[in-house]
Design a protein around this motif. Sequence first.
Motif, PDB file in Angstrom:
ATOM      1  N   GLU A 205       8.434  -8.131  -5.710  1.00  0.00           N
ATOM      2  CA  GLU A 205       7.071  -7.613  -5.569  1.00  0.00           C
ATOM      3  C   GLU A 205       6.547  -7.160  -6.932  1.00  0.00           C
ATOM      4  OE1 GLU A 205       4.882  -4.187  -2.830  1.00  0.00           O
ATOM      5  OE2 GLU A 205       7.050  -4.364  -2.801  1.00  0.00           O
TER       6      GLU A 205
ATOM      7  N   LYS B  75       3.469  -4.609  -8.380  1.00  0.00           N
ATOM      8  CA  LYS B  75       2.472  -3.617  -7.979  1.00  0.00           C
ATOM      9  C   LYS B  75       1.693  -3.144  -9.199  1.00  0.00           C
ATOM     10  CE  LYS B  75       5.392  -1.624  -4.336  1.00  0.00           C
ATOM     11  NZ  LYS B  75       6.012  -0.377  -3.856  1.00  0.00           N
ATOM     12  N   ASP B  76       0.385  -2.989  -9.054  1.00  0.00           N
ATOM     13  CA  ASP B  76      -0.434  -2.346 -10.078  1.00  0.00           C
ATOM     14  C   ASP B  76      -0.303  -0.844  -9.866  1.00  0.00           C
ATOM     15  OD1 ASP B  76      -1.580  -4.595 -11.443  1.00  0.00           O
ATOM     16  OD2 ASP B  76      -2.826  -4.939  -9.686  1.00  0.00           O
ATOM     17  N   VAL B  77       0.212  -0.120 -10.858  1.00  0.00           N
ATOM     18  CA  VAL B  77       0.421   1.319 -10.700  1.00  0.00           C
ATOM     19  C   VAL B  77      -0.524   2.162 -11.560  1.00  0.00           C
ATOM     20  CG1 VAL B  77       2.794   1.120  -9.900  1.00  0.00           C
ATOM     21  CG2 VAL B  77       2.349   1.290 -12.336  1.00  0.00           C
ATOM     22  N   ALA B  78      -1.126   1.560 -12.571  1.00  0.00           N
ATOM     23  CA  ALA B  78      -2.105   2.235 -13.427  1.00  0.00           C
ATOM     24  C   ALA B  78      -2.846   1.147 -14.202  1.00  0.00           C
ATOM     25  CB  ALA B  78      -1.424   3.210 -14.383  1.00  0.00           C
TER      26      ALA B  78
ATOM     27  N   THR C  16      -0.801  -1.286 -16.266  1.00  0.00           N
ATOM     28  CA  THR C  16       0.620  -1.030 -16.013  1.00  0.00           C
ATOM     29  C   THR C  16       1.028  -1.614 -14.670  1.00  0.00           C
ATOM     30  OG1 THR C  16       0.493   1.038 -17.245  1.00  0.00           O
ATOM     31  CG2 THR C  16       2.394   0.750 -15.826  1.00  0.00           C
ATOM     32  N   LYS C  17       2.090  -2.384 -14.674  1.00  0.00           N
ATOM     33  CA  LYS C  17       2.599  -2.997 -13.449  1.00  0.00           C
ATOM     34  C   LYS C  17       4.032  -2.558 -13.203  1.00  0.00           C
ATOM     35  CE  LYS C  17      -0.189  -7.192 -13.669  1.00  0.00           C
ATOM     36  NZ  LYS C  17      -1.129  -6.833 -12.632  1.00  0.00           N
ATOM     37  N   MET C  18       4.406  -2.515 -11.929  1.00  0.00           N
ATOM     38  CA  MET C  18       5.780  -2.237 -11.538  1.00  0.00           C
ATOM     39  C   MET C  18       6.338  -3.504 -10.916  1.00  0.00           C
ATOM     40  SD  MET C  18       7.421   0.644  -9.003  1.00  0.00           S
ATOM     41  CE  MET C  18       6.714   0.033  -7.491  1.00  0.00           C
TER      42      MET C  18
ATOM     43  N   SER D  71      14.674   3.043 -11.408  1.00  0.00           N
ATOM     44  CA  SER D  71      15.440   3.317 -10.194  1.00  0.00           C
ATOM     45  C   SER D  71      16.754   3.992 -10.582  1.00  0.00           C
ATOM     46  CB  SER D  71      15.710   2.037  -9.407  1.00  0.00           C
ATOM     47  OG  SER D  71      16.410   1.101 -10.191  1.00  0.00           O
TER      48      SER D  71
END
Length: 66
Positions: free
Chosen positions: A10, A12-15, A18-20, A60
């Motif tokens: 996956e 994710k756009d977190v900011a 910035t992506k995760m 993590s």
Amino acid sequence: MEKFTLKIKEIKDVADGTKMFVCTKPEGFEFKAGQYVALEVKELLVDDGKGKLRSLSIASAPYEDE
């Protein structure tokens, strides 16, 4: 330096900017909290001129599977 292959589960756009990346943890991959990885991307989605090698923080805990 050991090399591992992983799969992205996956993104994710977190900011802003910035992506995760949520990835499977490769078998035999061990790390300590606070470490980072040098990641070579085989296929870039956007060529930003920085090449295919990126340094990413591991967000993590060492006992987690992702």
